[in-house]
Design an enzyme around this catalytic site. Structure first.
Site, PDB file in Angstrom:
ATOM      1  N   LYS A 151     -19.596 -22.033  -7.766  1.00  0.00           N
ATOM      2  CA  LYS A 151     -18.536 -22.647  -8.470  1.00  0.00           C
ATOM      3  C   LYS A 151     -19.131 -24.122  -8.867  1.00  0.00           C
ATOM      4  CE  LYS A 151     -14.548 -21.494  -9.520  1.00  0.00           C
ATOM      5  NZ  LYS A 151     -14.242 -21.350 -11.017  1.00  0.00           N
ATOM      6  N   ASP A 172     -16.332 -16.779 -10.767  1.00  0.00           N
ATOM      7  CA  ASP A 172     -15.322 -16.081 -11.282  1.00  0.00           C
ATOM      8  C   ASP A 172     -15.569 -15.114 -12.468  1.00  0.00           C
ATOM      9  OD1 ASP A 172     -15.955 -18.607 -12.435  1.00  0.00           O
ATOM     10  OD2 ASP A 172     -13.811 -18.911 -13.166  1.00  0.00           O
ATOM     11  N   ASP A 229     -18.207 -12.264   0.212  1.00  0.00           N
ATOM     12  CA  ASP A 229     -17.394 -11.449   0.836  1.00  0.00           C
ATOM     13  C   ASP A 229     -16.373 -10.748  -0.315  1.00  0.00           C
ATOM     14  OD1 ASP A 229     -15.541 -10.259   2.855  1.00  0.00           O
ATOM     15  OD2 ASP A 229     -14.582 -12.193   3.433  1.00  0.00           O
ATOM     16  N   ASP A 256     -17.202  -6.733  -1.885  1.00  0.00           N
ATOM     17  CA  ASP A 256     -16.076  -5.714  -1.725  1.00  0.00           C
ATOM     18  C   ASP A 256     -15.781  -5.047  -3.247  1.00  0.00           C
ATOM     19  OD1 ASP A 256     -15.956  -6.046   0.640  1.00  0.00           O
ATOM     20  OD2 ASP A 256     -13.624  -6.115   0.821  1.00  0.00           O
TER      21      ASP A 256
END
Ligand code: NAD
Length: 370
Positions: free
Chosen positions: A194, A227, A251, A255
């Site tokens: 980011k 994002d 993380d 997922d």
């Protein structure tokens, strides 16, 4: 006959020993059919280690892990240990292994077998044939940065603090792993951060670019904001080959990516440490799922995540890509033949137990190697 390879097997709790049993079957098959002998030591980790040693991993087991070529880890935890002390809870065994072995690169492949594309929450055409690899930095970033904690403020409020922090070396070493893996795949790396709002993100982008320009100029590098990456993973996941990112974003993104493939029982992972002088890395291989206490002891566990973790061990720790491919092809063919454990069961398929699934993979290996 290939030289012996030292493997420490830590089945752990719940379904851990059940799925590890099916890897044993594969190791025996390799021994018989491919003349590859593993020097396997089995030991305790997690709740079972706590019951025996009062700790989730003993110093002796830790020494064995540090002196093995690879660790195969099942799963740990269970409700019976929910109230034991924080330092000795089953998960502490895994955290100590990661920390003491300096396992800084976590590899999570998200592969969608055509036979299971229907089980994904996305349309089959978006995920069928999906094969991406997320490389997550595992030992730095906001999960470990200082200062951290919760403090009382003079006005009666409280304040929680965590610190996102990365150094040049931490970023470069995980990027090198990602670039190196890309050279054995589709030769593309997408680095994710980011940088629009975080200085650590600016550094991440600069250092990823440095590694690319100085060491891996033949690999294609792109950058993406985290994002946007989350959005792209559910919009058009097949655009990616290797994604490299920090601990926190990794993380979450791993997922998201893993769920594209349909089932927790299908997902393997590898965690790699730094290479020594001979290029050998400490490494731990484990399924993404936990100890599944709700189905433990019932023969219902899907062993395919553990079996694919074993295939990753063959590929990354022992340079046995041909054998890894063979195991992965056997898994694919068994799924194509319609065999299913309960977690991936679909209409008109054949329900099998954990053991039957393991046996089917071995029978398929026999056919493929004939
Ligand atoms: P879990 O992954 O154990 O189970 C989640 C659900 O998925 C359960 O319904 C389970 O039956 C199912 N499932 C998981 N693996 C499966 C498999 N191979 N085959 C078929 N079904 C499978 O997660 P949880 O229920 O949140 O946690 C249970 C315990 O595991 C807890 O003690 C937790 O702390 C621990 N845990 C350990 C690890 C690890 O060892 N790395 C990871 C996650 C959770």
């Amino acid at each position: 006959m290939a030289a012996n390879k030292r493997v420490l097997m830590l089945p752990g709790d719940g379904i851990g020993p059940e799925v590890m049993g099916e890897v044993r079957r594969l190791i025996d098959w390799m021994d018989r059919r491919r003349s590859v002998t593993f020097d396997v030591t089995e030991d305790l980790v997690g709740g079972v280690a706590y019951e025996t040693h009062g700790a989730a991993i003993s110093d002796n087991t830790m020494d064995l892990a540090l002196n093995s070529d690879a660790v195969l880890f099942g799963a740990v935890g269970g409700p019976q240990w929910d109230n034991v002390g924080f330092d000795v809870r089953p998960e502490a065994g895994l955290l100590r292994l990661r920390k003491d072995m300096d396992l800084f690169a976590n590899l999570r492949p998200a592969i969608c077998f055509d036979a299971l594309a229907q089980a994904s929450s996305l349309k089959p055409e978006l995920v069928g044939g999906l094969d991406i690899l997320i490389v997550r930095e595992l030992t730095g970033g906001v999960y470990f940065g200082e200062p951290r904690g919760i403090e009382d403020l003079p006005d009666g409020q409280r304040r929680g603090v965590n610190t996102q922090v990365y150094t040049t070396d931490e970023i470069r070493r995980v990027c090198r792993v990602a670039f190196d893996l890309a050279t054995k795949r589709d030769n593309r790396v997408c680095s994710v951060e980011k940088m629009n709002v975080m200085e650590s993100g600016i550094l991440w982008r600069e250092e990823a670019t440095w590694v690319h320009e100085n060491e891996f100029v033949d690999v294609e590098l792109s950058h993406m904001l985290a994002d946007n990456c989350g959005m792209q993973l559910v919009r058009s996941p097949k655009q990616f080959d290797v994604i490299v990112t920090d601990n926190l974003f990794g993380d979450m993104l791993s997922d998201v990516a893993s769920m594209l493939t349909g089932s927790l029982g299908m997902l393997p992972s590898a965690s790699l440490g730094p290479a020594d002088g001979s290029g050998r890395r400490r490494a731990l291989y484990e399924p993404v799922h936990g100890s599944a206490p709700d189905i433990a002891g019932q023969g219902k566990a899907n062993p395919l995540a553990m079996i694919q973790s074993y295939a990753m061990m063959l590929r990354y720790s022992f340079d046995m890509s041909e054998d890894a491919d063979l195991v992965e092809r056997a898994v694919r063919n068994v799924l194509d033949s319609g065999l299913r454990t309960s977690d991936i069961m679909q209409t008109d398929m054949t329900a099998v137990s954990c053991e039957q699934m393991g046996e089917a993979v071995v029978m398929e290996l026999d056919k493929l190697a004939a």
